[in-house]
Design a protein around this motif. Structure first.
Motif, PDB file in Angstrom:
ATOM      1  N   TYR A 229      65.589 -14.688  18.679  1.00 36.22           N
ATOM      2  CA  TYR A 229      65.409 -14.888  17.244  1.00 36.22           C
ATOM      3  C   TYR A 229      66.751 -15.250  16.601  1.00 36.22           C
ATOM      4  O   TYR A 229      67.805 -15.197  17.241  1.00 36.22           O
ATOM      5  N   GLY A 230      66.700 -15.574  15.317  1.00 32.97           N
ATOM      6  CA  GLY A 230      67.902 -15.775  14.538  1.00 32.97           C
ATOM      7  C   GLY A 230      68.507 -14.436  14.130  1.00 32.97           C
ATOM      8  O   GLY A 230      67.954 -13.374  14.420  1.00 32.97           O
ATOM      9  N   PRO A 231      69.637 -14.455  13.427  1.00 32.61           N
ATOM     10  CA  PRO A 231      70.344 -13.213  13.109  1.00 32.61           C
ATOM     11  C   PRO A 231      69.648 -12.318  12.084  1.00 32.61           C
ATOM     12  O   PRO A 231      70.002 -11.160  11.950  1.00 32.61           O
ATOM     13  N   SER A 232      68.671 -12.846  11.361  1.00 28.18           N
ATOM     14  CA  SER A 232      67.969 -12.052  10.363  1.00 28.18           C
ATOM     15  C   SER A 232      66.489 -12.392  10.419  1.00 28.18           C
ATOM     16  O   SER A 232      66.119 -13.562  10.466  1.00 28.18           O
ATOM     17  N   GLY A 233      65.627 -11.355  10.452  1.00 31.49           N
ATOM     18  CA  GLY A 233      64.202 -11.636  10.478  1.00 31.49           C
ATOM     19  C   GLY A 233      63.378 -10.419  10.823  1.00 31.49           C
ATOM     20  O   GLY A 233      63.860  -9.285  10.833  1.00 31.49           O
ATOM     21  N   SER A 234      62.103 -10.652  11.128  1.00 35.83           N
ATOM     22  CA  SER A 234      61.180  -9.595  11.512  1.00 35.83           C
ATOM     23  C   SER A 234      60.107 -10.195  12.404  1.00 35.83           C
ATOM     24  O   SER A 234      59.936 -11.413  12.445  1.00 35.83           O
ATOM     25  N   ASP A 235      59.397  -9.335  13.133  1.00 38.09           N
ATOM     26  CA  ASP A 235      58.322  -9.826  13.986  1.00 38.09           C
ATOM     27  C   ASP A 235      57.287  -8.722  14.179  1.00 38.09           C
ATOM     28  O   ASP A 235      57.613  -7.524  14.147  1.00 38.09           O
ATOM     29  N   SER A 236      56.035  -9.147  14.381  1.00 41.43           N
ATOM     30  CA  SER A 236      54.936  -8.236  14.669  1.00 41.43           C
ATOM     31  C   SER A 236      54.784  -8.158  16.175  1.00 41.43           C
ATOM     32  O   SER A 236      54.544  -9.173  16.834  1.00 41.43           O
ATOM     33  N   LEU A 237      54.915  -6.957  16.742  1.00 40.75           N
ATOM     34  CA  LEU A 237      54.968  -6.783  18.186  1.00 40.75           C
ATOM     35  C   LEU A 237      53.781  -5.964  18.675  1.00 40.75           C
ATOM     36  O   LEU A 237      53.423  -4.943  18.070  1.00 40.75           O
TER      37      LEU A 237
END
Length: 275
Positions: A229-237
């Protein structure tokens, strides 16, 4: 630190990264031939940057220095440092993938307008857009620093032309990224059945903020790459629940910030109770 010293240091770091052997690397044996990667071996970094910039100022985008540097040639004049820096900042949003660790923007005459590395703002050849141009005497209030002897004091021009004999070892100070936060944005839920009604589970949503790098990697329940990913973000895992009803299910998530010479990691253990 004056703009002149900052620009010289950044240029020296770019040259060391793109043109020097890493510490401990063996020199080619006598009679052997070392083949540097061609532009075709460097993936689609050049095409990605050119498409992202989408600017009539850009003439060509190439990947050099054994796939470590993206060079953007433009139709700008040598005085267009502000526009060159803007192109550098825009390219940095997508350029730092794979082995790419520097961006260079050049004018129509091939003069450098701006340069950048991961985790730092691009600098312009005119001194980061403020203050005295490179080559001017330091002004009152500049950060004090010892002045190296003339034979060892780097300048942008001297740094660009610097060459080292085969087998030379150059030590580069590692850039260690900082994980500002890595946390659970929304807790997961296990699938459950209550009073004959099925309640579907919910994934874990994690979020992060990292400085000093353009890339992070995520692993789940031990070593092994799950995603980048990039340095800032979120994801649903996904959060599978394989335990008996009433028991607690847990999964570990490790975020690794990829630095220049050194990485930094942080692990979260997330839990949910099975229904």
């Amino acid at each position: 630190m004056t703009v002149r010293r900052r620009l010289a240091a950044l240029l020296a770091l770019t040259v060391a990264l793109s043109g020097c052997s890493p510490a401990g690397a063996e020199s080619p044996s006598a009679g052997s031939t070392a083949t540097a990667p061609t532009a075709d071996d460097c993936g689609d970094a050049a095409a990605t940057v050119q498409k992202h910039l989408n600017s009539s100022d850009v003439t060509t985008v190439t990947v050099n220095g054994q796939c470590t540097n993206v060079t953007i040639d433009t139709g700008l004049t040598d005085a267009d440092t502000a526009r060159g820096r803007k192109l550098c900042e825009s390219a940095a949003e997508v350029a730092y993938v794979g082995d790419v660790n520097s961006v260079t923007v050049r004018s129509k005459s091939k003069a450098e307008l701006s340069i950048g590395i991961p985790g730092a703002a691009c600098l312009s050849a005119a001194g980061d857009g403020a203050g005295a141009p490179a080559g001017d005497a330091p002004q009152a209030g500049d950060e004090p620093a010892s002045t190296p002897s003339p034979s060892h004091q780097p300048t942008p021009a001297a740094t660009k032309k610097r060459t080292l004999p085969p087998g030379s070892v150059v030590t580069v100070q590692p850039i260690v990224p900082t994980i500002e936060y890595f946390r659970v944005k929304r807790k997961p839920e296990c699938r459950s059945v209550k009073d004959g009604v099925v309640h579907e589970g919910a994934p874990a949503i994690l979020e992060w903020q990292v400085t000093g790098t353009g890339k992070v990697q995520l692993s789940v329940d031990g070593p092994g790459l799950y995603a980048e990913y990039g340095p800032s973000g979120s994801d649903s895992l996904p959060f599978p629940c394989d335990v008996a009803p009433g028991a607690t299910q847990s999964h570990s998530f490790t975020l690794t910030a990829i630095g220049l010479g050194r990485n930094r990691s942080r692990t979260l253990v997330v839990k949910a109770q099975a229904g």
